[in-house]
Design an enzyme around this catalytic site. Structure first.
Site, PDB file in Angstrom:
ATOM      1  N   SER A   7      -5.636   5.096   5.138  1.00  0.00           N
ATOM      2  CA  SER A   7      -4.629   4.187   5.662  1.00  0.00           C
ATOM      3  C   SER A   7      -4.742   4.134   7.176  1.00  0.00           C
ATOM      4  CB  SER A   7      -3.240   4.688   5.271  1.00  0.00           C
ATOM      5  OG  SER A   7      -2.242   4.036   6.018  1.00  0.00           O
ATOM      6  N   CYS A  53       4.565  -2.373   8.703  1.00  0.00           N
ATOM      7  CA  CYS A  53       4.945  -1.073   9.281  1.00  0.00           C
ATOM      8  C   CYS A  53       4.494  -0.967  10.733  1.00  0.00           C
ATOM      9  CB  CYS A  53       4.391   0.060   8.431  1.00  0.00           C
ATOM     10  SG  CYS A  53       5.102   0.088   6.768  1.00  0.00           S
ATOM     11  N   CYS A 109       0.641  -8.139   5.194  1.00  0.00           N
ATOM     12  CA  CYS A 109       0.272  -6.739   5.038  1.00  0.00           C
ATOM     13  C   CYS A 109      -1.147  -6.539   4.511  1.00  0.00           C
ATOM     14  CB  CYS A 109       1.280  -6.035   4.132  1.00  0.00           C
ATOM     15  SG  CYS A 109       2.915  -5.931   4.895  1.00  0.00           S
ATOM     16  N   ASP A 110      -1.755  -5.493   4.984  1.00  0.00           N
ATOM     17  CA  ASP A 110      -2.982  -4.887   4.481  1.00  0.00           C
ATOM     18  C   ASP A 110      -4.020  -5.874   3.957  1.00  0.00           C
ATOM     19  OD1 ASP A 110      -2.588  -1.906   4.847  1.00  0.00           O
ATOM     20  OD2 ASP A 110      -0.689  -2.526   4.001  1.00  0.00           O
ATOM     21  N   LYS A 111      -4.256  -5.894   2.639  1.00  0.00           N
ATOM     22  CA  LYS A 111      -5.364  -6.681   2.078  1.00  0.00           C
ATOM     23  C   LYS A 111      -5.058  -8.170   2.024  1.00  0.00           C
ATOM     24  CE  LYS A 111      -6.377  -2.653   1.886  1.00  0.00           C
ATOM     25  NZ  LYS A 111      -5.010  -2.346   2.269  1.00  0.00           N
ATOM     26  N   ASP A 153       0.815  -1.217   0.000  1.00  0.00           N
ATOM     27  CA  ASP A 153       0.000   0.000   0.000  1.00  0.00           C
ATOM     28  C   ASP A 153       0.845   1.262   0.000  1.00  0.00           C
ATOM     29  OD1 ASP A 153      -2.163  -1.660   0.043  1.00  0.00           O
ATOM     30  OD2 ASP A 153      -3.185  -0.622   1.670  1.00  0.00           O
ATOM     31  N   GLU A 193      -6.903   4.472  -0.659  1.00  0.00           N
ATOM     32  CA  GLU A 193      -6.552   5.068   0.618  1.00  0.00           C
ATOM     33  C   GLU A 193      -6.108   6.516   0.400  1.00  0.00           C
ATOM     34  OE1 GLU A 193      -5.129   1.343   3.411  1.00  0.00           O
ATOM     35  OE2 GLU A 193      -3.613   2.656   2.582  1.00  0.00           O
TER      36      GLU A 193
END
Length: 553
Positions: free
Chosen positions: A468, A191, A119-121, A78, A442
């Site tokens: 985000s 992160c 991460c993320d998705k 992202d 985002e």
């Protein structure tokens, strides 16, 4: 075994021949075949080390008498995709990942799955796929990045994004930004703040489909390698006992996860992903339940970007088990739910306790008596909008201001950096929803620019897109219906007064109701931004944000 359909019987001789071509032995084929879904890549900091996690997982599977078979998954970073066309693909990739899990597992007859995202998705996408096919599955993430160190204190990615705005405002020079960008992200891992990746890895733990420590053990810690080996062993027992995702993910465990979400102050994206996971499990997930839960659950943690602590601090303080134990003191948790290793959540967290009350506040002295996420409704968001209220300054919890209207993120970002946004303004970014984007981008760049320029206590930003987990400030997203569906956000005009009341859950445009209806009746939809390829197909099938932005057939 499920895998018998690809390996047992005379008619499967051609199938076995192909296994033999890859070096598998007859003994290996006699054992359960476990799909190790590895999202390792060289483009995502949280994924560059997942080959080490996969190696440990396969060791655990072998120790427990299974045959590990490693296969890939896609993923989008992202941060690298932010603020350009790449971000349109981020949320949309979640559905591809879920479809990929279904495809790989069903086509090859795996008896169980070990899901290795970070991460993320990628995290929710893998869980969605596992819930859909409902074979024994466990999540083992790559773990969070350590915080960086710059100018005498902790640093992270959100500070770098905010540094762009600070440079434009003359509050930082380019050399300082260069020093910061080299120090903020010191190595592998997701992160280091309570951003979307870490939110979802913590919630996977709270759901019971991942082991204790999944969300908080640092990526570089040997404890994570040990946990990966244990995950490989646990999946073998889950296959033996036929413990499947829908035995774990149900209404009670989703409520537990939502409670942890509120206590942690997770990313607002968690609402999208929890809704989508519930959809795959056939469970109703009403946005109104979020505010109901928030009213009962105190916010115990303020990790970056809402505060100064990072994931490594949360881990040292006891992690998710400690938060669950603290909340259970007020009878807020259902500890009878099942977990992937067998037994109950109560068994899992027995003996857990908070070791640092500066990081995890006690329930009788929280940051706030209500949770970290809020749903807003009103004539501007009839079906709801989402805000991470734990990251909103107290001065911005109630705000009125004139609308500054933009039909894309890029246009708003340029206006912010040019200095044309004034104190008191409400920046409106529309046509960035699931259909309109398409892909629901985002908005970290504009919100970080606002914060970096010192305007986060004076300027709000509302959008039918999303934010985000690194965003802070009065940033309200997921406005439904979105502009591309003819929602009220589509007809806001420059200078209209926007009223935000987070404590009372309201988001309104202050115009006469008849005038609003007339504007909507006369609205003409714009042409789609993307007319071919995956995103064009996605835009035609995707549901609204209040339904989780899932593909609707």
């Amino acid at each position: 075994m499920i895998s018998d359909r690809v390996k047992r019987g005379v008619e499967k001789a051609p199938h076995r021949s192909l296994f033999y071509a890859m070096g598998y032995t007859e003994e290996e084929l006699s054992r359960p075949l476990i799909g190790v879904i590895n999202a390792k890549s060289d483009i995502i900091p949280g994924h560059i080390h997942l080959d080490m996690i996969a190696k440990a997982v396969k060791t655990g599977i072998l120790m427990a008498g299974g045959t590990p078979i490693e296969v890939p998954s896609i993923g989008v970073c992202d941060g690298i995709a932010m603020n350009h066309i790449g971000m349109k693909y981020s949320l949309a990739s979640r559905e591809l990942i879920a479809d990929g899990i279904e495809t790989l597992a069903m086509a090859h007859g795996f008896d169980g799955l070990v899901l290795i995202p970070n991460c993320d998705k990628i995290v929710p996408g893998m869980i969605m796929g596992a819930v859909r096919i409902n074979i024994p599955s466990i999540v083992i993430s790559g773990g969070p990045m350590l915080a960086g160190f710059y100018n005498g204190g902790a640093a992270d990615l959100s500070l770098v994004f905010e540094g762009v705005g600070a440079v434009k405002a003359g509050m930082m020079d380019e050399y300082e930004l260069k020093c910061l960008e080299e120090k903020a992200c010191p190595g592998c891992g997701s992160c280091s703040g309570m951003y979307t990746a870490n939110s979802m890895n913590c919630l996977a733990e709270a759901l019971g489909i991942a082991l204790m420590g999944n969300g908080t053990i640092p990526a570089v810690d040997a404890e994570r390698i040990r946990m990966a080996k244990k995950a490989g062993m646990v999946i073998m027992e889950a296959v033996k006992q036929n413990i499947c995702p829908r035995d774990i993910i149900n209404k009670a465990s989703l409520k537990n996860a939502l409670i942890i979400d509120m206590a942690l102050g997770c990313s607002s994206n968690s609402v999208l992903h929890m809704s989508a996971i519930a959809h795959e499990a056939g469970i109703d997930f009403d946005l109104d339940s979020i505010n109901d839960t928030s009213e009962k659950v105190p916010n115990l943690c303020r990790l970056s970007p809402a505060g100064l602590h990072h994931m490594e601090d949360l881990h040292r303080a006891g992690g998710i088990p400690a938060i669950m134990a603290e909340l259970s003191n007020n009878c807020l948790m259902d500890l009878n739910v099942n977990v992937i290793e067998g037994g109950s959540m109560g068994d899992r967290i027995k003996g857990a306790k908070v070791s640092d009350y500066d990081v995890i506040r006690p329930v009788d002295n929280p940051y706030s008596i209500t949770g970290g996420i809020a749903i807003l409704k009103g004539n501007l968001a009839p079906r709801g909008a989402v805000v991470k209220k734990a990251a909103v300054d107290s001065d911005m919890m109630v705000h009125k201001g004139p609308a500054r209207v933009f039909d894309s993120e890029e246009a708003a970002f340029n206006a912010i950096l040019s200095g044309s946004i004034q104190k008191g303004d409400v920046v409106v970014i529309r046509y960035e929803g699931p259909k309109g984007g398409p892909g629901m981008k985002e908005m970290l760049s504009p919100t970080s620019a606002i914060a970096g320029m010192g305007l986060d206590r004076d300027v709000a930003l509302i959008t039918d897109g999303r934010f985000s987990g690194a965003t802070r400030g009065a940033a309200i997203g997921h406005i439904s219906p979105e502009a591309m569906e003819g929602g009220p956000i589509a007809v806001i005009q420059e200078g209209d007064i926007i009223s935000i009341d987070i404590p009372n859950g309201r988001l309104d445009i202050e115009i006469d109701g008849n005038m609003l209806e007339d504007r909507i009746d006369n609205w003409i939809p714009p042409q789609p931004k993307i007319k071919k390829g995956y995103l064009a197909r996605y835009a035609k099938m995707v549901s609204s944000a209040d339904k989780g932005a899932v593909l609707d057939f």
